[in-house]
Design a protein around this motif. Structure first.
Motif, PDB file in Angstrom:
ATOM      1  N   VAL A 111       0.851  -1.196   0.000  1.00 50.80           N
ATOM      2  CA  VAL A 111       0.000   0.000   0.000  1.00 50.80           C
ATOM      3  C   VAL A 111       0.881   1.239   0.000  1.00 50.80           C
ATOM      4  CG1 VAL A 111      -2.195  -0.645   1.062  1.00 50.80           C
ATOM      5  CG2 VAL A 111      -0.180  -0.373   2.497  1.00 50.80           C
ATOM      6  N   LEU A 112       0.322   2.356  -0.431  1.00 51.09           N
ATOM      7  CA  LEU A 112       1.053   3.614  -0.386  1.00 51.09           C
ATOM      8  C   LEU A 112       1.241   4.032   1.060  1.00 51.09           C
ATOM      9  CD1 LEU A 112      -0.890   5.522  -3.179  1.00 51.09           C
ATOM     10  CD2 LEU A 112       1.441   4.615  -3.324  1.00 51.09           C
ATOM     11  N   SER A 113       2.454   4.348   1.442  1.00 48.10           N
ATOM     12  CA  SER A 113       2.710   4.745   2.819  1.00 48.10           C
ATOM     13  C   SER A 113       3.955   5.625   2.889  1.00 48.10           C
ATOM     14  CB  SER A 113       2.893   3.497   3.677  1.00 48.10           C
ATOM     15  OG  SER A 113       3.283   3.880   4.979  1.00 48.10           O
ATOM     16  N   PRO A 114       3.764   6.959   2.802  1.00 54.71           N
ATOM     17  CA  PRO A 114       4.919   7.859   2.804  1.00 54.71           C
ATOM     18  C   PRO A 114       5.846   7.653   4.006  1.00 54.71           C
ATOM     19  CG  PRO A 114       2.926   9.076   2.256  1.00 54.71           C
ATOM     20  CD  PRO A 114       2.491   7.686   2.630  1.00 54.71           C
ATOM     21  N   LEU A 115       5.290   7.347   5.174  1.00 53.94           N
ATOM     22  CA  LEU A 115       6.137   7.149   6.354  1.00 53.94           C
ATOM     23  C   LEU A 115       7.088   5.968   6.185  1.00 53.94           C
ATOM     24  CD1 LEU A 115       3.874   7.723   9.496  1.00 53.94           C
ATOM     25  CD2 LEU A 115       5.948   8.968   8.911  1.00 53.94           C
ATOM     26  N   ASP A 116       6.697   5.022   5.348  1.00 54.50           N
ATOM     27  CA  ASP A 116       7.573   3.884   5.095  1.00 54.50           C
ATOM     28  C   ASP A 116       8.320   4.034   3.779  1.00 54.50           C
ATOM     29  OD1 ASP A 116       6.702   2.410   7.428  1.00 54.50           O
ATOM     30  OD2 ASP A 116       4.805   2.152   6.383  1.00 54.50           O
ATOM     31  N   GLY A 117       8.178   5.189   3.158  1.00 54.09           N
ATOM     32  CA  GLY A 117       8.869   5.433   1.893  1.00 54.09           C
ATOM     33  C   GLY A 117       8.238   4.724   0.702  1.00 54.09           C
ATOM     34  N   ILE A 118       6.991   4.290   0.840  1.00 52.05           N
ATOM     35  CA  ILE A 118       6.331   3.602  -0.274  1.00 52.05           C
ATOM     36  C   ILE A 118       5.478   4.586  -1.063  1.00 52.05           C
ATOM     37  CG2 ILE A 118       4.915   1.638  -0.988  1.00 52.05           C
ATOM     38  CD1 ILE A 118       7.223   0.682   0.665  1.00 52.05           C
ATOM     39  N   GLY A 119       5.937   4.928  -2.248  1.00 50.78           N
ATOM     40  CA  GLY A 119       5.197   5.812  -3.145  1.00 50.78           C
ATOM     41  C   GLY A 119       4.698   5.015  -4.345  1.00 50.78           C
ATOM     42  N   PRO A 120       4.062   5.701  -5.303  1.00 49.09           N
ATOM     43  CA  PRO A 120       3.501   5.019  -6.476  1.00 49.09           C
ATOM     44  C   PRO A 120       4.530   4.174  -7.240  1.00 49.09           C
ATOM     45  CG  PRO A 120       2.785   7.298  -6.415  1.00 49.09           C
ATOM     46  CD  PRO A 120       3.767   7.143  -5.311  1.00 49.09           C
ATOM     47  N   ASP A 121       5.776   4.661  -7.304  1.00 47.11           N
ATOM     48  CA  ASP A 121       6.787   3.919  -8.068  1.00 47.11           C
ATOM     49  C   ASP A 121       7.168   2.602  -7.420  1.00 47.11           C
ATOM     50  OD1 ASP A 121       6.685   6.202  -9.523  1.00 47.11           O
ATOM     51  OD2 ASP A 121       8.757   6.835  -9.155  1.00 47.11           O
ATOM     52  N   ASN A 122       6.863   2.443  -6.142  1.00 48.21           N
ATOM     53  CA  ASN A 122       7.247   1.223  -5.441  1.00 48.21           C
ATOM     54  C   ASN A 122       6.185   0.124  -5.539  1.00 48.21           C
ATOM     55  OD1 ASN A 122       8.177   3.789  -3.554  1.00 48.21           O
ATOM     56  ND2 ASN A 122       9.792   2.315  -3.994  1.00 48.21           N
ATOM     57  N   LEU A 123       5.053   0.456  -6.161  1.00 51.61           N
ATOM     58  CA  LEU A 123       3.992  -0.540  -6.318  1.00 51.61           C
ATOM     59  C   LEU A 123       3.732  -0.751  -7.811  1.00 51.61           C
ATOM     60  CD1 LEU A 123       1.488   0.837  -3.624  1.00 51.61           C
ATOM     61  CD2 LEU A 123       3.196  -0.962  -3.331  1.00 51.61           C
ATOM     62  N   LYS A 124       2.938  -1.784  -8.136  1.00 48.54           N
ATOM     63  CA  LYS A 124       2.672  -2.072  -9.549  1.00 48.54           C
ATOM     64  C   LYS A 124       1.515  -1.211 -10.061  1.00 48.54           C
ATOM     65  CE  LYS A 124       5.773  -5.299  -9.650  1.00 48.54           C
ATOM     66  NZ  LYS A 124       7.084  -4.924 -10.225  1.00 48.54           N
ATOM     67  N   ILE A 125       1.700   0.097  -9.952  1.00 52.60           N
ATOM     68  CA  ILE A 125       0.617   1.012 -10.314  1.00 52.60           C
ATOM     69  C   ILE A 125       0.646   1.384 -11.796  1.00 52.60           C
ATOM     70  CG2 ILE A 125      -0.208   3.395  -9.973  1.00 52.60           C
ATOM     71  CD1 ILE A 125       0.169   2.966  -6.984  1.00 52.60           C
ATOM     72  N   ARG A 126       1.854   1.635 -12.300  1.00 54.86           N
ATOM     73  CA  ARG A 126       1.957   1.962 -13.726  1.00 54.86           C
ATOM     74  C   ARG A 126       1.456   0.776 -14.564  1.00 54.86           C
ATOM     75  NH1 ARG A 126       7.367   4.703 -14.178  1.00 54.86           N
ATOM     76  NH2 ARG A 126       6.328   6.065 -12.682  1.00 54.86           N
ATOM     77  N   GLU A 127       1.778  -0.436 -14.084  1.00 57.38           N
ATOM     78  CA  GLU A 127       1.355  -1.647 -14.779  1.00 57.38           C
ATOM     79  C   GLU A 127      -0.177  -1.766 -14.802  1.00 57.38           C
ATOM     80  OE1 GLU A 127       3.718  -1.343 -12.552  1.00 57.38           O
ATOM     81  OE2 GLU A 127       5.550  -2.332 -13.282  1.00 57.38           O
ATOM     82  N   LEU A 128      -0.801  -1.346 -13.684  1.00 54.48           N
ATOM     83  CA  LEU A 128      -2.266  -1.371 -13.615  1.00 54.48           C
ATOM     84  C   LEU A 128      -2.852  -0.391 -14.638  1.00 54.48           C
ATOM     85  CD1 LEU A 128      -4.983  -2.141 -12.252  1.00 54.48           C
ATOM     86  CD2 LEU A 128      -4.575  -0.291 -10.625  1.00 54.48           C
ATOM     87  N   GLN A 129      -2.252   0.793 -14.694  1.00 59.83           N
ATOM     88  CA  GLN A 129      -2.699   1.820 -15.636  1.00 59.83           C
ATOM     89  C   GLN A 129      -2.659   1.281 -17.077  1.00 59.83           C
ATOM     90  OE1 GLN A 129      -0.414   5.220 -14.453  1.00 59.83           O
ATOM     91  NE2 GLN A 129      -1.694   6.649 -15.604  1.00 59.83           N
ATOM     92  N   GLU A 130      -1.572   0.585 -17.407  1.00 64.18           N
ATOM     93  CA  GLU A 130      -1.436   0.010 -18.753  1.00 64.18           C
ATOM     94  C   GLU A 130      -2.541  -1.002 -19.036  1.00 64.18           C
ATOM     95  OE1 GLU A 130       0.474   0.954 -21.275  1.00 64.18           O
ATOM     96  OE2 GLU A 130       1.079   2.577 -19.909  1.00 64.18           O
TER      97      GLU A 130
END
Ligand SMILES: [Zn+2]
Ligand SMILES: [Zn+2]
Lengths: 199, 258
Positions: A111-130
């Motif tokens: 999940v997205l979690s700025p406190l843990d340094g997890i942003g959109p680039d760290n998840l398979k989000i671009r792949e979902l968009q495609e």
């Protein structure tokens, strides 16, 4: 230097890194394996090797699989215009157990979690968009009912809004702060059926 | 054992055991606290959502015996800041405030200025448009530098008290302030900055939070303010690299640019 480490210590330390295992349990497991039949211990080692060598992530949905694409992605009897977005591969198992969902999946990997340094680039989000660009009619957002799960769903809803897809969020009723995997089968079925369209 | 009561903002929460969490809090009356919340991971725990990061709660706790952790007894939420959690970018800014507070508040310092700075800034962000968040973050950083004991000296020369020359101004990272012409040669860790940058930093340092949104800053000055604050940070604390929310903010702005 490495080879001088006592094998007992080395294995105990390895067990300790596993989730929900403390020092004492780690020691107990190590001593159990020391006393165990050699064949039994080696078959555990083999199973671990096989797990890492034979399973990989499906290149379409990022579920764990032996074959790529995975069984679900290559199953022609499933509805190919619906994607259910979840956090982890274990959520696929939970939803498959309901036997109610016949569409495809997309595993974000967290999940997205700025406190843990997890942003959109760290998840398979671009792949979902495609994927959504190509003939998908509905996206069901099924991240957990935690604060991060909600932020992630809100982010995805906004990101996918420009595409001509229906976006829905599974209904509440999931245990607050809970993962999909601890929800009962009935709760999950209801959460799916009562999903609400995100405007 | 006495039981203590205060208001606090949750900075971070992580798993301690199958059923418990450790929570870092910025409290109004006792400084930074690290407390164990037993049973917080159980479904329907008595702590409910009161211990999620970026939540202001009233807490009851048993203070630690030497070297241990405080033990939370009860928590009831005052504000969840829901609007800050609706949008990833807002959440990332709010998370940055929490991380800065965690790293910049000295252990054992019981003053309440960190708490009030954090509380005010979160509240202000809640009713500000996203374009003001950057300025609110800088305003907060300058306040937290003061809490941590290195408030930048932006009027007189930090070295001799003389007045700095006009164009461009030298800023000493080591001493934390502007330098006059005589002193700048002696300082190896100095940066050249535009006088308008110094002027804006001075304004951000002294202004009430209510007025921060009204300040107009050109993109080139924005870049310089960001760079000088970052350089100052890096000079004084190793922790800067660890600020994860800022990494996520960089990701978001990079993606917006492409
Ligand atoms: Zn697949
Ligand atoms: Zn001087």
């Amino acid at each position: 230097m490495h080879s001088s480490v006592d094998p007992i210590e080395k294995l105990t330390a390895a067990f300790e890194k596993l989730p929900s295992i403390g020092t004492r349990t780690a020691q107990r497991l190590t001593f159990y394996l020391m006393k165990a039949d050699k064949q039994e211990a080696l078959s555990l080692a083999e199973a671990i090797t096989e797990l890492k060598e034979k399973t990989r992530y499906c290149s379409i949905c990022f579920n764990l699989t032996e074959a790529d694409p995975c069984d679900i992605c290559s199953d022609s009897s499933r509805e190919r215009s619906i994607i259910c977005v979840i956090e982890e591969p274990k959520d696929v198992l939970a939803l498959e157990k309901t036997g109610q969902y016949r569409g495809l999946y997309h595993v974000l990997g967290g999940v997205l979690s700025p406190l843990d340094g997890i942003g959109p680039d760290n998840l398979k989000i671009r792949e979902l968009q495609e994927r959504v660009k190509n003939g998908i009619e509905e996206v069901i957002l099924a991240t957990s009912a935690t604060a991060e799960g909600e932020t992630t769903s809100a982010y995805l809803a906004r990101l996918l809004h420009p595409y001509s897809v229906n976006i829905s969020r599974i209904a509440r009723g999931l245990p607050v702060g809970g993962d999909l995997e601890i929800a009962s089968k009935e709760t999950l079925i209801r959460a799916l059926e009562e999903r609400r369209r995100v405007e | 054992m006495p039981i203590l009561k205060t208001e606090a903002i949750v900075l971070r929460s992580y798993k301690w055991s199958e059923t418990s969490n450790i929570v870092t809090l910025c409290s109004r009356d006792f400084g930074k606290l690290r407390a164990v919340a037993k049973g917080a991971r159980r479904p329907n725990s008595r702590f409910d959502n009161c211990l999620n990061p970026i939540t202001q709660s009233q807490i009851l706790f048993y203070p630690r015996k030497s070297g241990g952790l405080d033990v939370l007894k009860e928590a009831s939420s005052i504000n969840y800041f829901p609007d800050l959690k609706q949008e990833l970018e807002k959440l990332a800014y709010a998370s940055a405030l929490c991380e800065l507070t965690e790293y910049l508040t000295p252990d054992g310092q019981t003053g309440s200025s960190a708490y009030y700075a954090l509380h005010q800034t979160l509240n202000k962000m809640e009713d500000s448009p996203l374009e003001d968040f950057k300025k609110l973050l800088w305003h907060f950083e300058l306040r937290m530098f003061a809490v941590a004991g290195y408030r930048p000296q932006l009027c007189e020369c930090v070295c001799c008290g003389g007045s700095p020359k006009s164009l461009p101004v030298s800023f000493s990272l080591a001493q934390g302030g502007v330098l006059c012409e005589k002193c700048e040669q002696k300082d190896a860790a100095r940066r050249q900055v535009h006088p308008d940058t110094v002027k804006l930093l001075r304004m951000l340092q002294s202004i009430e939070i209510e007025k921060v949104g009204k300040i107009q800053i050109s993109p080139s000055l924005e870049r310089e303010i960001k760079a000088i604050l970052e350089a100052f940070w890096r000079y004084h604390t190793e922790e800067y690299r660890k600020l994860k929310s800022l990494q996520v903010l960089r990701q978001i702005s990079r993606n917006a640019g492409t």
